[in-house]
Motif scaffolding. Structure first.
Motif, PDB file in Angstrom:
ATOM      1  N   ALA A  18      -8.255   5.896  -7.367  1.00 19.82           N
ATOM      2  CA  ALA A  18      -7.537   5.190  -6.293  1.00 19.82           C
ATOM      3  C   ALA A  18      -7.863   3.705  -6.309  1.00 19.82           C
ATOM      4  CB  ALA A  18      -7.876   5.806  -4.937  1.00 19.82           C
ATOM      5  N   ARG A  21      -6.140   2.153  -9.423  1.00 21.04           N
ATOM      6  CA  ARG A  21      -4.692   2.048  -9.234  1.00 21.04           C
ATOM      7  C   ARG A  21      -4.357   0.928  -8.257  1.00 21.04           C
ATOM      8  NH1 ARG A  21      -1.215   7.282  -7.593  1.00 21.04           N
ATOM      9  NH2 ARG A  21      -2.671   7.209  -5.857  1.00 21.04           N
ATOM     10  N   ARG A  30       2.712   5.510 -10.280  1.00 18.35           N
ATOM     11  CA  ARG A  30       3.004   4.879  -8.988  1.00 18.35           C
ATOM     12  C   ARG A  30       2.883   5.912  -7.880  1.00 18.35           C
ATOM     13  NH1 ARG A  30       7.940   3.094 -11.878  1.00 18.35           N
ATOM     14  NH2 ARG A  30       8.661   4.948 -10.847  1.00 18.35           N
ATOM     15  N   ARG A  31       2.599   5.405  -6.709  1.00 18.11           N
ATOM     16  CA  ARG A  31       2.455   6.291  -5.552  1.00 18.11           C
ATOM     17  C   ARG A  31       3.816   6.636  -4.968  1.00 18.11           C
ATOM     18  NH1 ARG A  31      -2.056   5.270  -1.395  1.00 18.11           N
ATOM     19  NH2 ARG A  31      -1.779   7.494  -1.309  1.00 18.11           N
ATOM     20  N   PHE A  32       3.886   7.842  -4.423  1.00 17.37           N
ATOM     21  CA  PHE A  32       5.033   8.305  -3.640  1.00 17.37           C
ATOM     22  C   PHE A  32       6.348   8.258  -4.416  1.00 17.37           C
ATOM     23  CE2 PHE A  32       2.104   6.327  -0.434  1.00 17.37           C
ATOM     24  CZ  PHE A  32       1.517   7.519  -0.072  1.00 17.37           C
ATOM     25  N   ALA A  52      -4.037  13.096  -7.787  1.00 17.91           N
ATOM     26  CA  ALA A  52      -3.621  12.020  -6.871  1.00 17.91           C
ATOM     27  C   ALA A  52      -2.137  12.134  -6.533  1.00 17.91           C
ATOM     28  CB  ALA A  52      -3.928  10.655  -7.491  1.00 17.91           C
ATOM     29  N   ALA A  53      -1.303  12.443  -7.533  1.00 13.71           N
ATOM     30  CA  ALA A  53       0.135  12.583  -7.279  1.00 13.71           C
ATOM     31  C   ALA A  53       0.417  13.746  -6.338  1.00 13.71           C
ATOM     32  CB  ALA A  53       0.875  12.779  -8.598  1.00 13.71           C
ATOM     33  N   ASP A  56      -0.595  12.643  -2.886  1.00 14.45           N
ATOM     34  CA  ASP A  56       0.421  11.738  -2.345  1.00 14.45           C
ATOM     35  C   ASP A  56       1.625  12.519  -1.834  1.00 14.45           C
ATOM     36  OD1 ASP A  56      -1.140   9.546  -3.002  1.00 14.45           O
ATOM     37  OD2 ASP A  56       0.062   8.966  -4.745  1.00 14.45           O
TER      38      ASP A  56
END
Length: 138
Positions: A18, A21, A30-32, A52-53, A56
């Motif tokens: 985190a 990134r 990329r997030r979201f 992490a994905a 998210d």
């Protein structure tokens, strides 16, 4: 990240990922978004990026009820390789998903950009709802 992942310190690996990134590293993760590009990442970083994905996606489903976010989380597409013949991440990420996220269905597809793992949006929403009160759930 890799040392933490390999030694089983997953919370530390997630925190380091985190931070990296946020500082602009891992620009393809990329997030979201509903496409997570893990092609070219080393296996430990790819495992951390996939977790992490998923976190998210769960966050968006649980905390933002606007339709645009639910649509963006319809399916989570994970790009594992740019070419179809060389895909070292696919078996590793499938193992992560079947061991730690067994309740999520995973479909394997060949897309125009390469090899994809697809997690259906309905499964993501069911998973987020089932673990609504468990912040530590994978």
């Amino acid at each position: 990240i890799a040392a933490s992942e390999r030694s089983g310190r997953l919370d530390e690996a997630d925190r380091l990922f985190a931070q990296a990134r946020a500082r602009g590293h891992f620009p393809n993760v990329r997030r979201f978004t509903n496409l997570v590009d893990l092609a070219g990442l080393q296996p430990p970083s790819a495992r951390t990026a996939l977790r992490a994905a998923l976190a998210d996606a769960r966050h968006v489903i649980r905390h933002d009820t606007s339709p645009k976010y639910l649509d963006r989380c319809a399916d989570l597409n994970v790009l594992t390789a740019r070419t179809l013949c060389d895909d070292p991440l696919r078996p590793l990420l499938l193992r992560l998903l079947t061991e730690d996220y067994a309740h999520l269905a995973v479909q394997e597809r060949q897309g125009p950009t390469g090899a994809l793992l697809v997690i259906p949006g309905a499964d993501l929403r069911r998973w987020a709802d089932d673990h609504r009160d468990d912040p530590a759930a994978p």
